[in-house]
Design an enzyme around this catalytic site. Structure first.
Site, PDB file in Angstrom:
ATOM      1  N   PHE A   1     -19.130 -31.860  22.809  1.00 17.92           N
ATOM      2  CA  PHE A   1     -17.793 -31.563  22.298  1.00 17.92           C
ATOM      3  C   PHE A   1     -17.870 -30.265  21.494  1.00 17.92           C
ATOM      4  CE2 PHE A   1     -14.076 -32.126  19.560  1.00 17.92           C
ATOM      5  CZ  PHE A   1     -13.143 -32.636  20.442  1.00 17.92           C
TER       6      PHE A   1
ATOM      7  N   ASP B   1     -23.056 -38.349  17.455  1.00 13.40           N
ATOM      8  CA  ASP B   1     -21.610 -38.355  17.290  1.00 13.40           C
ATOM      9  C   ASP B   1     -21.078 -39.541  18.109  1.00 13.40           C
ATOM     10  OD1 ASP B   1     -18.862 -37.954  17.483  1.00 13.40           O
ATOM     11  OD2 ASP B   1     -19.042 -35.764  17.464  1.00 13.40           O
TER      12      ASP B   1
ATOM     13  N   ARG C   1      -8.207 -37.559  32.876  1.00 10.33           N
ATOM     14  CA  ARG C   1      -9.050 -38.526  32.180  1.00 10.33           C
ATOM     15  C   ARG C   1      -8.239 -39.775  31.817  1.00 10.33           C
ATOM     16  NH1 ARG C   1     -11.704 -37.017  26.359  1.00 10.33           N
ATOM     17  NH2 ARG C   1      -9.514 -37.207  25.823  1.00 10.33           N
TER      18      ARG C   1
ATOM     19  N   TYR D   1      -9.683 -42.068  14.437  1.00  7.65           N
ATOM     20  CA  TYR D   1      -8.360 -42.166  15.084  1.00  7.65           C
ATOM     21  C   TYR D   1      -8.418 -42.458  16.581  1.00  7.65           C
ATOM     22  CZ  TYR D   1      -9.363 -37.148  15.886  1.00  7.65           C
ATOM     23  OH  TYR D   1      -9.949 -35.962  16.220  1.00  7.65           O
ATOM     24  N   LYS D   2      -9.631 -42.635  17.125  1.00  7.37           N
ATOM     25  CA  LYS D   2      -9.713 -42.957  18.555  1.00  7.37           C
ATOM     26  C   LYS D   2      -9.747 -44.487  18.712  1.00  7.37           C
ATOM     27  CE  LYS D   2     -11.475 -38.433  19.627  1.00  7.37           C
ATOM     28  NZ  LYS D   2     -12.633 -37.556  19.456  1.00  7.37           N
TER      29      LYS D   2
HETATM   30  C1  PLP Z   1     -12.577 -36.426  18.717  1.00 10.93           C
HETATM   31  C2  PLP Z   1     -13.921 -35.845  18.499  1.00 10.93           C
HETATM   32  C3  PLP Z   1     -14.204 -35.129  17.336  1.00 10.93           C
HETATM   33  C4  PLP Z   1     -13.100 -34.905  16.329  1.00 10.93           C
HETATM   34  O1  PLP Z   1     -13.483 -34.132  15.257  1.00 10.93           O
HETATM   35  P1  PLP Z   1     -12.508 -33.954  14.017  1.00 10.93           P
HETATM   36  O2  PLP Z   1     -13.193 -32.950  13.200  1.00 10.93           O
HETATM   37  O3  PLP Z   1     -12.432 -35.304  13.320  1.00 10.93           O
HETATM   38  O4  PLP Z   1     -11.185 -33.516  14.533  1.00 10.93           O
HETATM   39  C5  PLP Z   1     -15.486 -34.669  17.162  1.00 10.93           C
HETATM   40  N1  PLP Z   1     -16.454 -34.889  18.084  1.00 10.93           N
HETATM   41  C6  PLP Z   1     -16.199 -35.561  19.221  1.00 10.93           C
HETATM   42  C7  PLP Z   1     -17.286 -35.811  20.211  1.00 10.93           C
HETATM   43  C8  PLP Z   1     -14.921 -36.048  19.459  1.00 10.93           C
HETATM   44  O5  PLP Z   1     -14.659 -36.707  20.592  1.00 10.93           O
END
Ligand code: PLP
Length: 411
Positions: A124, A196, A370, A221-222
């Site tokens: 990510f 992560d 997705r 939030y997921k």
């Molecule tokens: C959604 C997500 C994030 C989100 O990061 P924020 O800083 O909380 O917005 C980070 N890493 C991954 C792999 C994600 O899927």
């Protein structure tokens, strides 16, 4: 397979009752809980209570009276059992990005003489950006990002690597890493590991302690359904707690914030990862949202997640109109998280056309459609209907309408 067969799966679903604990929009099939989880009744009620009663009436007294000050630790302890963490190692705070910054810098400081952060090319982006920013701050000689493809991670674990930084479930393909194996291989070379868990926490069993994980972060939030911009979390294994130092020294991470001492002395527990005042409204909502997990096991959630995605794949394979959708997720459910990704040259327009039919999926650049499976809200019949709708709009080529080509700011 017909609709009755699918409805029988719903009739025998041990998690079916969970759906009624959510407030869901009518006539919508939501296949995007991997991006933004749904609103629970408990979360909605807590938001009202925190705003109207706690803030509105009790004002500043609420820090003690309603335990606002304890929220980060309290929410951390609620997340801990979902990720296989014993108490006193998990805390809710800040965003995933900021927490990555704290942990990556802390890990580099712990690994004297090693400067490489090893990660995956298709991780990510924010995870990679945080290392790039640190390199700018510290200089290349002190922090160097090394990116390799998924197949080359193991071969690149050597004595130059300070930290292995990976996302457990790939946000595009859904491919899942073997956490146990990678932790073991990394530790053999003296490499620390930071996971992560953004696409895995709340949807599958995770064993941070049992796999000897060093550090982890994850998203609120997921699949944890904490609401837009909900706080993230940090996990640090207790064996590292004494030695670890994070550089964003804010007053909430101080041993005694209310002594207002000019000298920073870090808390000697996971609270050292706090920085500033917690976002009380948002964190209270996350706290309430987590109640949904209290009487179910993550294995039950995983079993349904696999069943939903297997059903989706089977139904797609039965529709000749869908043969142009190229599965880029692993075929074997053991190798993927709770999502399926397909590539198609017109993925964006197809996604928009689906959304217009109230089937919410998402698009990831450049050409990925997705589908995320949230086992607590979805019925097997929803999977049936979503594939029917998808097949219909592919057959009619509805997606070719130019209105589906317009791109918004958030995709
Ligand atoms: C959604 C997500 C994030 C989100 O990061 P924020 O800083 O909380 O917005 C980070 N890493 C991954 C792999 C994600 O899927």
């Amino acid at each position: 397979m017909n609709l009755q067969d699918v409805q029988a799966l719903d009739a025998n679903d041990p998690l079916a009752h969970k759906r009624s604990e959510f407030l869901l929009p009518a006539d919508t099939i939501y296949l995007d809980g991997n991006s933004l989880g749904c609103l629970t009744v408990a979360a909605r009620d807590r938001a009202r209570e925190v705003v109207e009663q706690q803030w509105g009436n009790s004002l500043i007294k609420s820090w003690n009276a309603h335990h606002w000050i304890d929220l980060p630790a309290h929410v951390g302890e609620k997340i801990a059992p979902l990720i296989g963490a014993a108490p006193a190692q998990t805390i809710a705070c800040d965003s995933v990005s900021v927490n990555l910054f704290k942990l990556i810098s802390a890990a580099l400081t712990m690994q004297k003489g090693r400067t490489v952060v090893l990660s995956q090319q298709d991780n990510f982006p924010t995870d990679l950006y945080m290392v790039q920013g640190l390199s700018q701050l510290l200089g290349e000689g002190a922090c160097e990002l090394k990116l390799v493809s998924e197949e080359n991670i193991e071969a690149n674990l050597d004595e130059s690597v300070a930290l292995l930084l990976l996302t457990q479930v790939n946000f595009r393909t859904g491919r899942i890493h073997d956490m146990q194996k990678l932790n073991h291989l990394a530790h053999e070379k003296g490499v620390l590991v930071l996971w992560d868990l953004s696409h895995s926490a709340g949807v599958m069993p995770i064993q941070l302690d049992a796999t000897q994980t060093d550090f982890a972060v994850g998203c609120g939030y997921k699949y944890l359904n904490g609401g837009p911009g909900a706080p993230a979390f940090v996990y640090v294994a207790s064996r590292h707690m004494k030695a670890i130092k994070q550089p964003v020294c804010g007053w909430m991470g101080h041993k005694a914030p209310f002594h207002f001492d000019p000298q920073y002395v870090e808390a000697d527990c996971i609270e050292k990862f706090l920085v500033g005042t917690p976002p009380v409204i948002s964190m209270s909502v996350l706290d309430a949202a987590l109640e949904i997990f209290e009487d179910i096991s993550m294995q039950q959630v995983r079993d349904k997640s696999v069943a939903l995605s297997e059903l989706f794949l089977t139904l797609v394979s039965l529709q000749p109109e869908l043969k142009e959708l190229q599965l880029i997720s692993p075929q074997d459910s053991r190798d993927r998280g709770s999502q399926l990704a397909f590539s198609h040259p017109h993925a964006y327009a197809i996604c928009q056309a689906l959304i217009e039919k109230n089937v919410i999926a998402d698009f990831r650049a450049p050409n990925i459609l997705r589908f995320g499976f949230s086992p607590l809200i979805l019925r097997f019949a929803d999977i049936w209907h979503s594939v029917e709708i998808l097949a219909e709009l592919m057959a009619n080529e509805t997606w070719r309408d130019e209105k589906f080509g317009r791109v918004g700011k958030v995709t």
